[in-house]
Design a protein around this motif. Structure first.
Motif, short mmCIF file in Angstrom:
data_model
loop_
_atom_site.label_atom_id
_atom_site.label_comp_id
_atom_site.label_asym_id
_atom_site.label_seq_id
_atom_site.Cartn_x
_atom_site.Cartn_y
_atom_site.Cartn_z
N THR A 214 -10.06 -4.74 2.02
CA THR A 214 -11.28 -4.86 1.22
C THR A 214 -11.21 -5.99 0.21
O THR A 214 -12.22 -6.33 -0.40
N ASP B 284 -8.94 -4.51 9.67
CA ASP B 284 -9.88 -3.40 9.83
C ASP B 284 -10.06 -2.60 8.55
O ASP B 284 -11.06 -1.89 8.41
N THR B 285 -9.11 -2.71 7.65
CA THR B 285 -9.18 -1.90 6.43
C THR B 285 -9.14 -2.72 5.14
O THR B 285 -9.40 -2.17 4.07
N ASN C 167 -4.25 -5.58 7.12
CA ASN C 167 -4.93 -5.03 8.29
C ASN C 167 -6.40 -5.44 8.19
O ASN C 167 -7.10 -5.00 7.27
N LYS D 124 -1.57 -4.83 14.43
CA LYS D 124 -2.76 -4.66 13.58
C LYS D 124 -2.74 -5.52 12.32
O LYS D 124 -3.70 -5.52 11.56
N HIS D 125 -1.66 -6.23 12.08
CA HIS D 125 -1.52 -6.99 10.84
C HIS D 125 -1.73 -8.49 11.05
O HIS D 125 -1.22 -9.07 12.01
N THR E 203 0.82 -1.21 0.00
CA THR E 203 0.00 0.00 0.00
C THR E 203 0.85 1.26 0.00
O THR E 203 0.51 2.26 -0.65
#
Length: 215
Positions: A195, A192-193, A190, A210-211, A153
């Motif tokens: 998609t 939470d993000t 992540n 977080k990963h 990213t």
């Protein structure tokens, strides 16, 4: 493998300053042996020092200590032990180590992708890049791994070009030396993000910070 803290400090300074110009073509395989003197020898010493085989100053001169370091590397990785850095030795060395430019790239990747993570999580991100370098399913140079389209990213959003801090360099160093907190992961995301439904389909290994890390 043992290394002195002073060695790490010396190499960290080399990463963050301009010094000897090293070859950037990671596919090149110069034949180096006793008596060779060049930037390629400096690169060889740098890689061997990171891995813990070479303890002396980086001087670009292929002397007895460089010869012994190459022999130890060859013995460790099951190569012909002749003390000569030829095609076979370079091929393996470039799969398990980095040159100075690549260390800079790896530190930038760590900082841009994981600077808010605990230290273990930062090492884990670097380890994923190194795991990809060693995998037949990914490009065979670290630069190509990092800049593979849509791989990271931070490349897409431009954060990769931020200036890394000392912790990012240390995390990159530890990953190159063989610390892999992910146990062989080739991907991370992540939850939470994320998609992409595809990334959720990958076999998950563990979560660090977080990963989530996956194969």
């Amino acid at each position: 493998m043992w290394f002195h803290k002073k060695t790490l400090t010396t190499l960290l300074m080399a990463m963050m300053t301009i010094g000897i110009v090293l070859p950037t073509n990671s596919l090149a395989a110069p034949l180096l042996q006793r008596g060779s003197e060049s930037g390629d020898v400096w690169d060889l010493q740098y890689r061997l020092q990171i891995l813990g085989f070479y303890q002396d100053d980086l001087d670009g001169s292929y002397g007895g200590n460089t010869y012994q370091a190459v022999r130890q590397f060859q013995k460790t990785y099951g190569l012909t032990v002749d003390g000569i850095a030829g095609t076979q030795t370079w091929s393996k060395l470039k799969k398990v180590s980095v040159n100075r430019s690549e260390m800079q790239m790896l530190a930038q990747l760590v900082y841009s992708e994981a600077r808010g993570e605990e230290y273990k999580g930062q090492v884990a991100v670097a380890a994923v890049a190194m795991n990809r370098l060693q995998s037949k399913d990914f490009p065979n140079t670290l630069q190509s791994v990092i800049f593979e389209p849509y791989a990271f990213t931070a490349i897409d959003d431009g954060q990769y070009w931020l200036t890394p801090n000392k912790t990012a360099y240390q995390a990159a160093w530890d990953a190159v030396r063989g610390w892999d907190p992910t146990n062989g992961a080739l991907y991370y995301f992540n939850p939470d993000t994320a998609t992409s439904s595809w990334i959720w389909s990958r076999p998950q290994i563990k979560q660090i910070g977080k990963h989530i890390f996956a194969r």
